[in-house]
Design an enzyme around this catalytic site. Structure first.
Site, PDB file in Angstrom:
ATOM      1  N   GLU A  86       0.836  -1.218   0.000  1.00  0.00           N
ATOM      2  CA  GLU A  86       0.000   0.000   0.000  1.00  0.00           C
ATOM      3  C   GLU A  86       0.867   1.264   0.000  1.00  0.00           C
ATOM      4  OE1 GLU A  86      -3.156  -0.065   2.915  1.00  0.00           O
ATOM      5  OE2 GLU A  86      -3.368   2.120   2.861  1.00  0.00           O
ATOM      6  N   ASP A 280       5.194 -13.485  12.583  1.00  0.00           N
ATOM      7  CA  ASP A 280       3.851 -13.987  12.284  1.00  0.00           C
ATOM      8  C   ASP A 280       2.848 -12.832  12.348  1.00  0.00           C
ATOM      9  OD1 ASP A 280       1.336 -15.172  12.399  1.00  0.00           O
ATOM     10  OD2 ASP A 280       1.993 -16.861  13.616  1.00  0.00           O
ATOM     11  N   HIS A 378      -2.444   9.538  -1.623  1.00  0.00           N
ATOM     12  CA  HIS A 378      -2.654   8.254  -2.305  1.00  0.00           C
ATOM     13  C   HIS A 378      -2.689   8.418  -3.821  1.00  0.00           C
ATOM     14  CE1 HIS A 378      -3.694   6.239   1.410  1.00  0.00           C
ATOM     15  NE2 HIS A 378      -3.928   5.126   0.761  1.00  0.00           N
TER      16      HIS A 378
HETATM   17  C1  MEV Z   1      -5.693   3.201   5.125  1.00  0.00           C
HETATM   18  O1  MEV Z   1      -5.025   2.009   4.804  1.00  0.00           O
HETATM   19  C2  MEV Z   1      -5.569   3.504   6.592  1.00  0.00           C
HETATM   20  C3  MEV Z   1      -6.433   4.656   7.092  1.00  0.00           C
HETATM   21  O2  MEV Z   1      -7.801   4.416   6.728  1.00  0.00           O
HETATM   22  C4  MEV Z   1      -6.287   4.704   8.597  1.00  0.00           C
HETATM   23  C5  MEV Z   1      -7.253   5.627   9.288  1.00  0.00           C
HETATM   24  O3  MEV Z   1      -8.331   5.921   8.749  1.00  0.00           O
HETATM   25  O4  MEV Z   1      -6.912   6.033  10.413  1.00  0.00           O
HETATM   26  C6  MEV Z   1      -6.045   5.957   6.473  1.00  0.00           C
END
Ligand code: MEV
Length: 428
Positions: A86, A280, A378
């Site tokens: 990610e 793990d 993102h």
């Molecule tokens: C995304 O992988 C993680 C978030 O959704 C965490 C959050 O909302 O605190 C951005």
């Protein structure tokens, strides 16, 4: 208050090409030429090794490993490898860790390295008497456990204590024996499972009760890793951002729907280090989520508050059953080298670094969510992935991605159209 320059002796890896980055990390972490050469191969596990790890192995799956820099953990400069598919996770850790440096970085601690193995006794007509009979055998049980693992004993670990619980179930009362075993630098699953299997038949002899399950508990609440850190408002965009982060935390702490997402964000950082070091992930994740629900309601794993000086303080505590010896930590050659990057010399040291990563990851996510929103960061990566999907290679990837963002249309069709335009421009 003016933001101070957020200094670190660690190289800033952003902007460098992957090979150059690797050399910077290797120089910082003191990796050998062999270790560095190993990491330079993206598919760095031999089939023969993978074949020994699981059944019916047919192939391996490569996941990108990024290195988060700039962490100051208990006064030590720390770099952390994160194995994750990610985008934004490595940046969140790096940026958030840098922002808490002026206030001293991250402070960590650990409650111990004790694992719990459970032995379930069923069809027990007299659970209170059975409990007492077991407690009377504490020393014999300890000796049985220690006889299973002389190496652990030499390392200073071994049997610590027992607990006997009577639980009410839909199938009637059950007696459950907990073996408390200090597994030191091992995660300890194999060790404590072996001990539980050795002790169970003796319980039958002593009490007449029927043992059934003999297995560790992943709710490793005798192995809690903790971290806390402070961010000054001037370093994070001001008091309004600070207060918004506290409100975001309050939301997560009050609402399981939000808490689940909040904790998923924390686990983005935690699971990535757990995976990178060959530990793990499922064990740590199960323990974390169960711990988040220990009050009877699923809540945030972290807490955010404002201190007397007006700074933002974050704290986290969660079970952290990770090891440096045994399992994939040792057998996976890449995990061994990635562990070396962390500088952790003990399982406790690694667990503490992982808790630090979970905390700063949560800060990064909450900071993004309370300011620009999560999509801005993102989108650039997402657009690059879409461009690759559409067939872009080399410098076209970034160019096509940028153009899609400018056109506010990020999808494979747009990427293909932009690619075609670029190709026809080149042909002219
Ligand atoms: C995304 O992988 C993680 C978030 O959704 C965490 C959050 O909302 O605190 C951005």
């Amino acid at each position: 208050m003016q933001p101070e320059t957020i200094k670190t002796q660690q190289p800033d890896l952003t902007g460098a090409a992957p090979a150059a980055r690797l050399h910077q990390v290797a120089a910082f972490a003191g990796l050998s030429a062999d270790q560095t050469a190993h990491l330079a191969q993206p598919s760095n596990i031999e089939r023969s090794i993978a074949d020994h790890m699981i059944e019916n192995m047919v192939t391996t799956l490569a996941i990108p490993v990024g290195v988060a820099t700039g962490l100051l953990v208990d006064g030590q400069e720390v770099m952390v490898p994160l194995a994750i598919e990610e985008t934004s996770i490595v940046s969140f850790v790096t940026d958030s860790a840098r922002k808490c440096r002026p206030a001293g970085g991250i402070t960590t601690s650990m409650s111990g390295t004790v694992m719990i193995a459970q032995i379930q006794l069923v069809h027990v007509p007299d659970p209170y008497r059975t409990r007492t009979l077991i407690l009377e055998r504490r020393d014999e049980i300890g000796a049985l456990c220690d006889a299973c693992d002389p190496t652990l004993l030499r390392m200073g670990g071994g049997f610590r204590d027992i607990e006997v619980r009577i639980i009410d179930t839909a199938a009637g009362p059950m007696v459950v024996l907990h073996l408390l075993i200090d597994t030191r630098d091992a995660m300890g699953a194999n060790t404590v499972n072996t001990m539980a299997e050795a002790v169970a038949p003796r319980l039958k002899e002593w009490t007449g009760a029927q043992p059934l399950l003999r297995i560790l508990s992943n709710l490793a609440d005798r192995r809690l890793a903790r971290a806390h850190a402070t961010w000054r408002p001037a370093d994070i965009g001001g008091e309004a951002v600070r207060d918004a982060i506290v409100l975001a935390y309050r939301f997560a702490d009050a609402d399981p729907y939000r808490a689940t997402t909040n904790n998923k964000g924390i686990m983005n950082g935690i699971s990535a280090v757990v995976l990178a070091t060959g530990n793990d992930t499922r064990a740590v994740e199960a323990g974390a989520h169960a711990y988040a629900a220990r009050s009877g309601r699923y809540r945030s794993l972290s807490q955010w508050e404002v201190d007397a000086e007006g700074n933002l303080c974050g704290s986290i505590e969660l079970p952290m059953a990770v090891g440096l010896v045994g399992g994939a930590t040792r057998t996976h050659p890449t995990a061994r080298v990635l562990l070396a990057i962390t500088g952790a010399k003990t399982a406790e040291g690694l667990a503490r670094i992982i808790a630090a990563v979970g905390l700063v990851q949560n800060f990064g996510a909450l900071h993004a969510l309370t300011t620009d929103g999560i999509q801005k960061g993102h989108m650039a990566r997402h657009a690059s992935n879409v461009a690759i999907d559409a067939g872009a290679v080399g410098e076209d990837v970034a160019q096509v991605a940028q153009e899609m963002i400018a056109r506010r249309s990020i999808n494979v069709e747009t990427a293909k159209a932009i690619l075609a335009e670029r190709q026809s421009q080149r042909a002219d």
